[in-house]
Design a protein around this motif. Sequence first.
Motif, PDB file in Angstrom:
ATOM      1  N   ILE A   1      65.017 -50.653 -27.534  1.00 31.39           N
ATOM      2  CA  ILE A   1      65.961 -50.815 -28.457  1.00 31.39           C
ATOM      3  C   ILE A   1      66.431 -52.177 -28.644  1.00 31.39           C
ATOM      4  O   ILE A   1      66.375 -53.234 -27.649  1.00 31.39           O
ATOM      5  N   GLN A   2      66.886 -52.738 -29.805  1.00 35.41           N
ATOM      6  CA  GLN A   2      67.428 -54.359 -30.188  1.00 35.41           C
ATOM      7  C   GLN A   2      68.866 -54.366 -29.823  1.00 35.41           C
ATOM      8  O   GLN A   2      69.365 -53.122 -29.801  1.00 35.41           O
ATOM      9  N   LYS A   3      69.409 -55.357 -29.924  1.00 34.76           N
ATOM     10  CA  LYS A   3      70.943 -55.595 -29.671  1.00 34.76           C
ATOM     11  C   LYS A   3      71.846 -54.848 -30.679  1.00 34.76           C
ATOM     12  O   LYS A   3      72.877 -54.364 -30.346  1.00 34.76           O
ATOM     13  N   ASP A   4      71.276 -54.584 -32.109  1.00 36.00           N
ATOM     14  CA  ASP A   4      72.155 -53.967 -32.770  1.00 36.00           C
ATOM     15  C   ASP A   4      71.849 -52.499 -32.943  1.00 36.00           C
ATOM     16  O   ASP A   4      72.090 -51.824 -34.079  1.00 36.00           O
ATOM     17  N   GLU A   5      71.219 -52.099 -31.785  1.00 36.73           N
ATOM     18  CA  GLU A   5      70.821 -50.549 -31.942  1.00 36.73           C
ATOM     19  C   GLU A   5      71.277 -49.787 -30.868  1.00 36.73           C
ATOM     20  O   GLU A   5      71.636 -50.143 -29.856  1.00 36.73           O
ATOM     21  N   TYR A   6      71.372 -48.346 -31.129  1.00 40.45           N
ATOM     22  CA  TYR A   6      71.802 -47.606 -29.813  1.00 40.45           C
ATOM     23  C   TYR A   6      70.671 -46.759 -29.669  1.00 40.45           C
ATOM     24  O   TYR A   6      69.831 -46.182 -30.772  1.00 40.45           O
ATOM     25  N   LEU A   7      70.801 -45.859 -28.638  1.00 53.06           N
ATOM     26  CA  LEU A   7      69.762 -44.717 -28.423  1.00 53.06           C
ATOM     27  C   LEU A   7      70.638 -43.569 -28.257  1.00 53.06           C
ATOM     28  O   LEU A   7      71.618 -43.615 -27.512  1.00 53.06           O
ATOM     29  N   GLU A   8      70.510 -42.596 -29.033  1.00 52.65           N
ATOM     30  CA  GLU A   8      71.330 -41.387 -29.039  1.00 52.65           C
ATOM     31  C   GLU A   8      70.320 -40.254 -28.233  1.00 52.65           C
ATOM     32  O   GLU A   8      69.253 -39.878 -28.284  1.00 52.65           O
ATOM     33  N   VAL A   9      71.214 -39.803 -27.247  1.00 51.51           N
ATOM     34  CA  VAL A   9      70.638 -38.938 -26.065  1.00 51.51           C
ATOM     35  C   VAL A   9      70.986 -37.749 -26.328  1.00 51.51           C
ATOM     36  O   VAL A   9      72.280 -37.520 -25.983  1.00 51.51           O
ATOM     37  N   THR A  10      70.457 -36.543 -26.542  1.00 51.24           N
ATOM     38  CA  THR A  10      70.951 -35.412 -26.608  1.00 51.24           C
ATOM     39  C   THR A  10      70.040 -34.452 -25.601  1.00 51.24           C
ATOM     40  O   THR A  10      68.804 -34.896 -25.379  1.00 51.24           O
ATOM     41  N   PRO A  11      70.425 -33.196 -25.602  1.00 55.43           N
ATOM     42  CA  PRO A  11      69.688 -32.323 -24.457  1.00 55.43           C
ATOM     43  C   PRO A  11      68.409 -32.093 -24.992  1.00 55.43           C
ATOM     44  O   PRO A  11      67.330 -31.910 -24.370  1.00 55.43           O
ATOM     45  N   LYS A  12      68.078 -32.097 -26.394  1.00 55.76           N
ATOM     46  CA  LYS A  12      66.694 -31.896 -26.862  1.00 55.76           C
ATOM     47  C   LYS A  12      65.903 -33.195 -27.574  1.00 55.76           C
ATOM     48  O   LYS A  12      64.856 -33.202 -27.836  1.00 55.76           O
ATOM     49  N   SER A  13      66.777 -34.283 -27.807  1.00 59.74           N
ATOM     50  CA  SER A  13      66.267 -35.261 -28.651  1.00 59.74           C
ATOM     51  C   SER A  13      66.698 -36.693 -28.207  1.00 59.74           C
ATOM     52  O   SER A  13      67.805 -36.714 -27.275  1.00 59.74           O
ATOM     53  N   ILE A  14      65.541 -37.535 -28.257  1.00 57.12           N
ATOM     54  CA  ILE A  14      66.112 -38.910 -28.151  1.00 57.12           C
ATOM     55  C   ILE A  14      65.741 -39.704 -29.509  1.00 57.12           C
ATOM     56  O   ILE A  14      64.626 -39.573 -29.938  1.00 57.12           O
ATOM     57  N   ARG A  15      66.896 -40.319 -30.004  1.00 59.46           N
ATOM     58  CA  ARG A  15      66.693 -41.013 -31.290  1.00 59.46           C
ATOM     59  C   ARG A  15      67.207 -42.330 -31.328  1.00 59.46           C
ATOM     60  O   ARG A  15      68.258 -42.508 -30.634  1.00 59.46           O
ATOM     61  N   MET A  16      66.225 -43.085 -31.937  1.00 55.28           N
ATOM     62  CA  MET A  16      67.043 -44.775 -31.811  1.00 55.28           C
ATOM     63  C   MET A  16      67.724 -44.796 -33.274  1.00 55.28           C
ATOM     64  O   MET A  16      67.319 -44.297 -34.333  1.00 55.28           O
ATOM     65  N   ARG A  17      68.788 -45.529 -33.518  1.00 55.43           N
ATOM     66  CA  ARG A  17      69.531 -45.893 -34.697  1.00 55.43           C
ATOM     67  C   ARG A  17      70.383 -47.057 -34.626  1.00 55.43           C
ATOM     68  O   ARG A  17      70.332 -47.824 -33.590  1.00 55.43           O
ATOM     69  N   LYS A  18      70.538 -47.602 -35.836  1.00 52.13           N
ATOM     70  CA  LYS A  18      71.249 -48.802 -35.953  1.00 52.13           C
ATOM     71  C   LYS A  18      72.719 -48.573 -35.556  1.00 52.13           C
ATOM     72  O   LYS A  18      73.266 -47.535 -35.824  1.00 52.13           O
TER      73      LYS A  18
END
Length: 601
Positions: free
Chosen positions: A568-585
């Motif tokens: 991930i870049q500086k303007d992005e977050y990593l969303e972590v849940t029990p079932k998924s890993i998603r990258m987002r702005k």
Amino acid sequence: MQSIRNIAIIAHVDHGKTTLVDKIIHASKIFDAHQHFDDLILDNNDLERERGITIVSKNVSVRYKDVKINIIDTPGHADFGGEVERVLKMADGVLLLVDAFEGAMPQTRFVLSKAIQLGLKPIVVVNKVDKENCRPDEVHEQVFDLMFNLDATEDQLDFVTLYGSSKQGWMSRDWREKTDNIIPLFEAIIEVIPPAPTREGTPQMQITSLDYSSFVGRIAIGRVHRGTLQEGTNMSLCKRDGSIKKVKIKELNVFEGLGRVKVESVSSGEICAITGIEGFDIGDTLADFENPEPLERISIDEPTMNMLFTINNSPFFGKEGKFVTSRHLRDRLFKETEKNLALRVEETDKEDTFLVYGRGILHLSVLIETMRREGYELQVGQPQVLFKDIDGQRHEPIEHLVVDVPEETAGKVIELVTQRKGELTIMEPKGDLQHLEFNIPARGLIGLRNNVLTATAGEAIMNHRFQSYEPYKGTIPGRINGSLIAMETGPGTAYSIDKLQDRGVFFVEPGEEVYMGQVIGEHSRGNDLTVNIQKGKQLTNMRASGSDNNVRIVPKLQFSLEEAMEYIQKDEYLEVTPKSIRMRKIYLDENDRKRYERKDD
């Protein structure tokens, strides 16, 4: 008085340490004949079994003749250095386990250097001599050189070496003479490792690790340094800030086999677990009630990296996790700092956001993965390296990187590492591989593993450990490609993804739910691109025959948690849940992103 030997096992990841402990446990006949146990007895949490690494140190004891041997399993990874240092305080000797082909690895060096500084007596076990192309004699020389370079004393350099195979369950002083058991190892431990010292006087014990039980609360574990501890006595707890708290020992346990046994008193040299003490931290000293004398505190290496942890506020929040509020996140992080010594948590000006400091990507990712399995939903920012000001000059952490790679791709690896300000220090053949060593800024390691594995078709073996702080090395190029960002919320269609395949690589597949602002792929160019993957095909009543069934979609790119953290870049977050890993702005709306970009400019 029984004779006790306290011994810590040091080994690099995957050199067979946990298997050896299994064999020691079986050889000492702890299990009754009717009990059946799986392998990897000590790596008992799921994460440790999956990754094949030891994260948390553990204790187990065996008896040979009339001697009790306490075995302390240590993590092999430099990221868990905090765990290692306090564990070695309980030992009088170390068992250094090395692979007969690979030899001593960088992570082994880290733990071994700590053991040698503490003056512990080593026994070297060259494991896996049954493997083809092994080189036990060369490895023995290599270990000697390593100890010499770590300033070992003459007594430490005069170590006993055993050869064998933990998997096949045999050890011998000569690798050409195969035996049928591991008794030579027990003999060597009793002969070489000094008995645990017995010191008379007022009681003293440093708390070096802790356990938790839902019945009795927190349990303090450590080795009695001096005197005798008695059940039911009042003691003084000497804290970090110099304050002294009055406590009472409710119950004493010593380690027997894989479990614990309740005893009335524990004398110096023995490792024990104490229940009933409240409000202790690792490193505190339990001392005499009348005149308490604290022991010197354990010093822990400083964190080298931090990450922003915040609650999940994406459009999909709360769908998969049980714990989603800022209170849940806050309580869980602060609870972790009680037993994870090298971790620090700081509150920020926002009550739902925390700065978490750790020893490296692996250290932080193990925490995130553990929380995710417990049912937490959270978001993390890009890992940031910690700089230090030394004499008015900016310094940054430098890591020692070791790469073993097939000869034909060594050039590509050197090129990739030097682009990130790495300096090549050693290049030599090792079997049929090239052995490369570099000094590289910790910033340069973020995202490097992916590139190296791609360039070497997955054949490179990479390890690194923290070396020192050195002056700032200048800017390092980051990820060259931009992101593909979802324009709308909803499931993606095969039709749209197929039409956009020339724009880059996708991280999602047709039918997968995405939301506006989610990073769904990597753009083939350097800038970010917002795309619509929800559009379906305009259907008419006139269909051209055969034009519909040639949709061929490249499989999506899958990321592990660590790879995603590095990506991930500086303007992005990593969303972590029990079932998924998603990258987002961080800003999901495109107009918001443009507004904040202008502000930054």
